[in-house]
Design a protein around this motif. Structure first.
Motif, PDB file in Angstrom:
ATOM      1  N   LYS A  88      72.617  18.794  30.218  1.00  0.00           N
ATOM      2  CA  LYS A  88      72.887  19.818  31.220  1.00  0.00           C
ATOM      3  C   LYS A  88      72.801  21.181  30.541  1.00  0.00           C
TER       4      LYS A  88
ATOM      5  N   SER B  16      72.632  24.163  37.362  1.00  0.00           N
ATOM      6  CA  SER B  16      72.199  23.936  35.992  1.00  0.00           C
ATOM      7  C   SER B  16      70.954  23.064  36.004  1.00  0.00           C
TER       8      SER B  16
ATOM      9  N   SER C 225      73.506  20.199  39.919  1.00  0.00           N
ATOM     10  CA  SER C 225      72.277  20.614  39.250  1.00  0.00           C
ATOM     11  C   SER C 225      71.334  21.219  40.275  1.00  0.00           C
TER      12      SER C 225
END
Length: 327
Positions: A146, A243, A320
């Motif tokens: 990540k 992310s 994400s």
């Protein structure tokens, strides 16, 4: 349970909103084309929070200091639920279901009962035959971590009503037209009553290809009829923004002694976090772009024996999204 009475009574507070105060409209925060190529699984505010950094209430006040003080006066009683923090645990039998809301809208074989935001199954040619023809087979596992974009300018938006009674959203975004289209149903306004202004932004790198926080300021401007500015802190960029997708990738490649690739196989387990923004498209590019590099003319061209499978799973971690390179 949430009690905001003390926060609303604090001098200088103009509005406090919870999930009870705004329409419950399901949407995706991913700044992408219409129809959104992914599940609809987000709400401006919900009575279930799915990760540290998820929203609980919105506060508008005369100063940032008063707003922070009001937040501390909000009394919340949480019912702790079992969590999933490792992507390998998401699909196991009996795992807690992160998205059990009835409004969830499926896309690309998503299966919320198994915590799957998207599933990809692509076979081209005959992979087994290609491996049988190979002189050598190379196989390995690869982890992609990540990563946060860490653009210098944080997410920031200013909202206000203009002289034509249009809601103006001036925001540091990479996708101004997506912001307008996507927020119209969330805010209960026709598209023609929303104007989005995109100034030159202080970095985005995919992190601002997201309708991430414009709705917060917009809901508060609608509630107060006053201008609102909302800016993420650097901590919020890490716990509440987007992310790169963490992935666990298994690669298997068959080659002949002359270097010709006879078969290429990839499986990707991708962690979309608590929401499925960009779940299908980022992970799709992981396979589509990488595997296609080995198709073409020349002495080392691959025979069309390709397999790309992927599962994109929900976990109780910050979501994400788009990250430069996109998959």
């Amino acid at each position: 349970k949430i009690d905001v009475s003390k926060a609303r009574a604090l001098p200088g507070v103009a509005a406090v909103l919870t999930w009870k105060d705004i329409p419950r409209v399901v949407y995706s925060t991913a700044g992408q084309s219409d129809p959104i190529p992914g599940p609809l699984d987000s709400f401006s505010l919900d009575n279930k929070v799915r990760f540290v950094g998820d929203r609980v209430a919105f506060v508008a006040a005369e100063t940032g200091e008063i707003a922070e003080a009001a937040l501390k006066l909000i009394e919340v009683v949480y019912e702790p639920l079992p969590s999933i923090l490792d992507m390998n645990e998401a699909m196991r039998e009996g795992a807690p279901i992160i998205h059990d809301e009835p409004e969830f809208v499926n896309f690309a074989d998503s299966n919320p009962s198994k915590n799957i935001a998207a599933e990809i199954r692509i076979d081209i040619g005959n992979v087994e035959k290609g491996f049988a023809e190979a002189d050598y087979i190379f196989e390995g596992n690869y982890d992609v971590p990540k990563v946060q974009q860490a653009h210098i300018e944080p997410h920031v938006a200013i909202t206000y009503w203009d002289e034509d009674d249009r809601l103006v959203i001036r925001t540091s975004t990479q996708v101004p037209f997506h912001v307008r289209r996507m927020l119209a149903p969330v805010l209960g306004l026709p598209v023609k009553r929303i104007r989005v202004i995109k100034p030159r932004i202080g970095g985005g790198f995919g992190g601002k290809q997201e309708v991430l926080m414009e709705d917060v300021a917009a809901h508060l401007t609608i509630a107060t009829r006053r201008p609102v500015i909302y800016e993420y802190s650097r901590e919020e960029e890490f716990i509440a923004a987007r992310s790169r997708h963490p992935m666990r990738i298994h690669m298997k490649t068959g080659v002949k002694k002359d270097g010709t690739i006879t078969a290429n196989e990839m499986y990707a387990l991708s962690d979309t976090g608590a929401y499925g923004c960009h779940a299908l498209t980022v992970t799709g590019n992981t396979g589509h772009k990488a595997m296609a590099l080995y198709v073409g003319d020349g002495p080392y061209r691959v025979s069309p024996n390709i397999r790309f499978y992927a599962d994109v799973v929900y976990t109780n971690t910050p979501p994400s999204g788009a990250f430069r390179g996109y998959g």
